[in-house]
Enzyme design. Structure first.
Site, PDB file in Angstrom:
ATOM      1  N   GLU A   1      31.384  -3.434  53.994  1.00 53.44           N
ATOM      2  CA  GLU A   1      30.132  -4.265  54.496  1.00 53.44           C
ATOM      3  C   GLU A   1      30.869  -4.966  55.796  1.00 53.44           C
ATOM      4  OE1 GLU A   1      27.792  -4.321  53.121  1.00 53.44           O
ATOM      5  OE2 GLU A   1      27.682  -4.846  50.988  1.00 53.44           O
TER       6      GLU A   1
ATOM      7  N   ASP B   1      22.560  -3.024  56.564  1.00 57.73           N
ATOM      8  CA  ASP B   1      23.591  -3.881  57.190  1.00 57.73           C
ATOM      9  C   ASP B   1      24.499  -3.074  57.944  1.00 57.73           C
ATOM     10  OD1 ASP B   1      25.131  -3.111  55.240  1.00 57.73           O
ATOM     11  OD2 ASP B   1      25.764  -5.024  54.288  1.00 57.73           O
TER      12      ASP B   1
ATOM     13  N   HIS C   1      26.963  -0.775  56.886  1.00 65.26           N
ATOM     14  CA  HIS C   1      27.956  -0.492  56.071  1.00 65.26           C
ATOM     15  C   HIS C   1      27.766   1.205  55.816  1.00 65.26           C
ATOM     16  CE1 HIS C   1      25.290  -0.960  51.881  1.00 65.26           C
ATOM     17  NE2 HIS C   1      25.480   0.325  52.283  1.00 65.26           N
TER      18      HIS C   1
ATOM     19  N   ASP D   1      32.416   5.685  46.199  1.00 61.48           N
ATOM     20  CA  ASP D   1      32.653   4.196  45.887  1.00 61.48           C
ATOM     21  C   ASP D   1      32.087   4.197  44.307  1.00 61.48           C
ATOM     22  OD1 ASP D   1      29.708   4.886  46.294  1.00 61.48           O
ATOM     23  OD2 ASP D   1      29.945   3.154  48.192  1.00 61.48           O
TER      24      ASP D   1
HETATM   25  P1  PGA Z   1      20.373   4.382  50.364  1.00 57.36           P
HETATM   26  O1  PGA Z   1      21.833   3.694  50.450  1.00 57.36           O
HETATM   27  O2  PGA Z   1      20.525   5.763  50.406  1.00 57.36           O
HETATM   28  O3  PGA Z   1      20.044   4.000  48.898  1.00 57.36           O
HETATM   29  O4  PGA Z   1      19.339   3.759  51.290  1.00 57.36           O
HETATM   30  C1  PGA Z   1      22.705   4.006  51.816  1.00 57.36           C
HETATM   31  C2  PGA Z   1      23.683   3.284  51.604  1.00 57.36           C
HETATM   32  O5  PGA Z   1      23.914   1.956  51.089  1.00 57.36           O
HETATM   33  O6  PGA Z   1      24.897   3.695  52.004  1.00 57.36           O
END
Ligand code: PGA
Length: 260
Positions: free
Chosen positions: A143, A136, A138, A67
């Site tokens: 999301e 959350d 995702h 992304d």
């Molecule tokens: P993080 O993010 O590794 O910074 O916890 C993971 C994600 O949002 O997929």
């Protein structure tokens, strides 16, 4: 789904990097899906170490990132383009022309999304996809409520995700971009193999829902239950809410015996 519970985040980094480098050794021209965020940083550090020790070369590897924020210039300190260059690409022998990220600055964003899907197809698909997970539930920026069949497209980030990512911007959540281009859940699930990493107590609920909850668009990561070749590597805090923790440890011990 193979659930690997390790004592520390450092072990998650070491074990995941070892696996990725083994796959690259076996198939030097493989296609590797990459992730950003705090979780994979340790993995990238270990991969760079393998490279420095002459144990692996990434010169023939093609990469696709999951992304990119919409509207941030490529050279912005918080763009994922900058992140990948600083955390991985510039420290090893990746060939720039084979390292792909979605174009969050494109004038025609939907054309950019289609072009990204086409580029993945033309590369023969993703052999190994590295993933993190959001608090959350995702994966990439899919999301909750994302279609489990979704393809690369523009998504609006949740308030929770913008708050979680504000730490990278050193700014309030309002300054985190509202939109991102993200591979879809369907795109991700077409990878031949998936390696999801999660560390820290903050991920324990999302990890429980991913592994032991129902398959639901409310937890996009739960779609991985339908994929035939997924490994989830966790540290103890991230695994702390799993009802079947002891069983996963038992299975993994047997698996390691078989592999020995
Ligand atoms: P993080 O993010 O590794 O910074 O916890 C993971 C994600 O949002 O997929």
């Amino acid at each position: 789904m193979r659930v690997v519970i390790l004592e520390s985040a450092k072990q998650v980094s070491q074990r995941s990097a070892k696996h990725i480098c083994q796959v690259v050794e076996e198939i030097p021209s493989m296609t590797l899906g990459l992730a950003t965020g705090g979780t994979p940083v340790g993995t990238y550090r270990e991969m760079i170490e393998y490279y420095r020790q002459g144990q692996v070369s990434f010169a023939q590897v093609t990469t696709f990132n999951l992304d990119e924020y919409v509207g941030l210039p490529r050279n912005h300190a918080q763009s994922y383009y900058t992140f990948m260059h600083q955390q991985l690409f510039e420290h090893a022998d990746f060939e720039q022309s084979r390292c792909h990220l979605p174009d969050g600055e494109a004038e025609d964003l939907s054309a950019a999304c289609e072009a990204y899907e086409r580029a993945i197809d033309e590369a023969g698909g993703i052999d190994l996809q590295l993933l993190g997970i959001g608090t959350d539930g995702h994966i990439a920026f899919n999301e909750p409520s994302s279609s489990l069949a979704s393809r690369t497209r523009v998504k609006a980030l949740t308030r929770q995700t913008r708050e979680d990512n504000a730490r990278f911007f050193d700014a309030p959540a309002e300054e985190v971009p509202k939109l991102a281009i993200t591979m879809g859940v369907g795109t991700i699930c077409e990878a031949t193999e998936i390696l999801l990493l999660a560390t820290g107590k903050g991920k324990a609920n999302a990890v429980r829902d991913l592994i032991e909850g129902p398959v639901t668009a409310q937890v996009p990561a739960s779609a991985l239950q339908l994929h035939p070749h997924v490994t989830v590597m966790l540290d103890e805090p991230a695994a702390s809410r799993l009802a079947r923790r002891d069983y996963y440890l038992h299975v993994e011990a047997l698996q390691l015996e078989l592999e020995a």
